[in-house]
Design an enzyme around this catalytic site. Structure first.
Site, PDB file in Angstrom:
ATOM      1  N   GLU A   1     -34.551  17.247 -30.656  1.00  0.00           N
ATOM      2  CA  GLU A   1     -33.414  18.064 -30.264  1.00  0.00           C
ATOM      3  C   GLU A   1     -32.928  18.824 -31.488  1.00  0.00           C
ATOM      4  O   GLU A   1     -32.917  18.299 -32.595  1.00  0.00           O
ATOM      5  CB  GLU A   1     -32.275  17.176 -29.745  1.00  0.00           C
ATOM      6  CG  GLU A   1     -32.530  16.653 -28.360  1.00  0.00           C
ATOM      7  CD  GLU A   1     -31.454  15.658 -27.931  1.00  0.00           C
ATOM      8  OE1 GLU A   1     -30.669  16.000 -27.037  1.00  0.00           O
ATOM      9  OE2 GLU A   1     -31.404  14.560 -28.512  1.00  0.00           O
TER      10      GLU A   1
ATOM     11  N   CYS B   1     -30.371   4.172 -12.660  1.00  0.00           N
ATOM     12  CA  CYS B   1     -30.259   5.299 -11.739  1.00  0.00           C
ATOM     13  C   CYS B   1     -30.275   4.796 -10.296  1.00  0.00           C
ATOM     14  O   CYS B   1     -30.842   3.747 -10.007  1.00  0.00           O
ATOM     15  CB  CYS B   1     -31.406   6.268 -11.975  1.00  0.00           C
ATOM     16  SG  CYS B   1     -31.340   7.712 -10.898  1.00  0.00           S
TER      17      CYS B   1
ATOM     18  N   CYS C   1     -31.987   5.824  -8.068  1.00  0.00           N
ATOM     19  CA  CYS C   1     -33.369   5.805  -7.553  1.00  0.00           C
ATOM     20  C   CYS C   1     -34.055   4.478  -7.850  1.00  0.00           C
ATOM     21  O   CYS C   1     -35.191   4.248  -7.465  1.00  0.00           O
ATOM     22  CB  CYS C   1     -34.183   6.972  -8.119  1.00  0.00           C
ATOM     23  SG  CYS C   1     -34.707   6.744  -9.829  1.00  0.00           S
TER      24      CYS C   1
ATOM     25  N   ASP D   1     -35.607  10.746 -29.892  1.00  0.00           N
ATOM     26  CA  ASP D   1     -34.175  10.830 -29.654  1.00  0.00           C
ATOM     27  C   ASP D   1     -33.470  10.366 -30.926  1.00  0.00           C
ATOM     28  O   ASP D   1     -33.720   9.273 -31.416  1.00  0.00           O
ATOM     29  CB  ASP D   1     -33.792   9.926 -28.475  1.00  0.00           C
ATOM     30  CG  ASP D   1     -32.308  10.007 -28.160  1.00  0.00           C
ATOM     31  OD1 ASP D   1     -31.825  11.142 -27.953  1.00  0.00           O
ATOM     32  OD2 ASP D   1     -31.641   8.964 -28.150  1.00  0.00           O
TER      33      ASP D   1
ATOM     34  N   CYS E   1     -36.431  10.521 -11.865  1.00  0.00           N
ATOM     35  CA  CYS E   1     -36.240  11.409 -10.715  1.00  0.00           C
ATOM     36  C   CYS E   1     -35.555  12.723 -11.082  1.00  0.00           C
ATOM     37  O   CYS E   1     -35.517  13.638 -10.273  1.00  0.00           O
ATOM     38  CB  CYS E   1     -35.450  10.698  -9.613  1.00  0.00           C
ATOM     39  SG  CYS E   1     -33.709  10.484 -10.037  1.00  0.00           S
TER      40      CYS E   1
ATOM     41  N   ASP F   1     -31.633   4.972 -24.926  1.00  0.00           N
ATOM     42  CA  ASP F   1     -32.244   5.878 -25.894  1.00  0.00           C
ATOM     43  C   ASP F   1     -33.701   6.184 -25.561  1.00  0.00           C
ATOM     44  O   ASP F   1     -34.196   7.277 -25.815  1.00  0.00           O
ATOM     45  CB  ASP F   1     -32.143   5.295 -27.312  1.00  0.00           C
ATOM     46  CG  ASP F   1     -30.700   5.108 -27.747  1.00  0.00           C
ATOM     47  OD1 ASP F   1     -29.837   5.885 -27.275  1.00  0.00           O
ATOM     48  OD2 ASP F   1     -30.431   4.178 -28.529  1.00  0.00           O
TER      49      ASP F   1
HETATM   50 ZN   LIG Z   1     -33.533   8.376 -11.006  1.00  0.00          ZN
END
Ligand SMILES: [Zn+2]
Length: 370
Positions: free
Chosen positions: A274, A345, A347, A189, A330, A354
């Site tokens: 990227e 997150c 989840c 990244d 997830c 990063d």
């Molecule tokens: Zn997640």
């Protein structure tokens, strides 16, 4: 067999007479480049609203100026032909949105010209290099041998602002490259401060301390220069100091980028990055100079050829891929402001922002490789 290119850069030590000839060639190349640019600029102004007509236009070539300016006949004609190619590329980059409108070349910047190998007009012998149109071979400090199977394609001769001469010799060679079975993969990244964060341990490739210190010193020297009276003896002394520090940091950066790309190309079979558009990014984010100076473009070039010559791969993923928004656990996506350094997150997954991006980059690359 695959054809590969490799450049070798050496210091040149021209004598007074040779320095004079090089200066004349730099000057003629700049002159022709600016002349052609001037004409093309006029054409552009006239036809910029009619792109099709612009394509139809005949563009000036160096030959056209030789009668009016006979001094152009005294220098390497290949150098002038390359000036035309450089200008064409500058226009192409502009039209394709990768660069700004071509600028006139200035005497104050780094000077350079490129010439090509045609019928053995370039020869390396006994610590000297023979270049087209220059009678006596120029002394060269060759700290490494160019392997015998490498063919010289072109040479770029340059003079830095501190008056040092260099030559970059571009070679071509053939190699039987067998594709490597891809087992070890890493995602990178892009990092604004530093160079990248990698997916495996979340480690950041930070520039070494001595380099960051040298950058501070350079910035300080530049501030002093801006306060001095332009053209004065003290100003000139400081200008030289700034130019020296600049060259030193540029070399340090280059060495670091070589080192890091070598390390990755040795340890991994594929590297995923990227496909960033640096120009667009620096404008959009208003980071200005720092993105360009970060060295990402140079780094990815080094990485690409170091992987390629071993049958390994550099995979570029789409620049619109939402690497920062996605949860690498997830797959859910959310907006995350720049100020938030940790990705959390719903989840339950929590990771350095990063590092999370680097894992997403890697996973997307694995998907493309499969
Ligand atoms: Zn997640």
């Amino acid at each position: 067999m695959t054809k590969l290119n490799k450049a070798f850069k050496f210091r040149l030590y021209p004598n007074k007479e040779q320095q004079g000839f090089l200066a004349k060639t730099f000057g003629c190349v700049r002159f022709v480049y600016n002349k052609m640019l001037e004409e093309r600029k006029e054409t552009y102004e006239k036809f910029k609203d009619a792109k099709e007509q612009l394509k139809e236009q005949k563009f000036p070539t160096p030959a056209k100026y030789k009668d009016e300016f006979p001094f152009l006949k005294e220098v390497d004609s290949l150098a002038l032909a390359n000036a035309q190619i450089h200008l064409q590329n500058a226009y192409k980059n502009f039209f394709e949105g990768r660069a700004e409108f071509p600028k006139f070349k200035s005497k104050k910047k780094k000077q350079s010209y490129t010439t090509n190998m045609v019928n053995s007009n370039i020869k390396l012998e006994n610590g000297h290099i023979k270049l087209p149109k220059i009678k006596k071979p120029i002394k060269i400090k060759q700290h490494r041998e160019i392997p015998a199977d490498h063919k010289i394609k072109s040479c770029t001769i340059s003079k830095t602002k501190t008056g040092k001469y260099y030559i970059s010799i571009l070679t071509e060679y053939e190699k039987d490259i067998q594709p490597v079975e891809i087992r070890k993969v890493v995602g990178l990244d892009f990092a604004m401060d530093g160079l990248y964060v990698e997916s495996e341990r979340g480690e950041k490739a930070n520039y070494p301390r001595y380099y960051r210190q040298a950058l501070d010193k350079l910035a300080k020297a530049q501030r002093i220069l801006s306060r001095r009276k332009k053209g004065s003896a003290r100003w000139e002394k400081q200008r030289l100091k700034v130019a020296n520090l600049y060259e030193k940091t540029a070399n340090q950066r280059r060495n670091f980028l070589h080192h890091k790309s070598k390390e990755l190309a040795t340890n991994y079979d594929a590297v995923i990055i990227e496909d960033l558009d640096m120009k667009g990014m620096s404008q959009a984010l208003n980071f200005g100079k720092s993105v360009h100076d970060n060295g990402w473009g140079m780094f990815t070039n080094f990485l690409e050829y170091k992987l390629k010559e071993q049958g390994k791969q550099l995979v570029k993923i789409d620049k619109w891929f939402p690497s920062t928004k996605k949860c690498s656990c997830c797959g859910k996506e959310k907006e995350i402001p720049l100020s938030e350094r940790v990705y959390k997150c719903s989840c339950g997954f929590v990771l350095d922002r990063d590092h999370n991006s680097a894992i997403n980059v890697k996973n997307e690359g694995l998907r493309l490789l499969a």
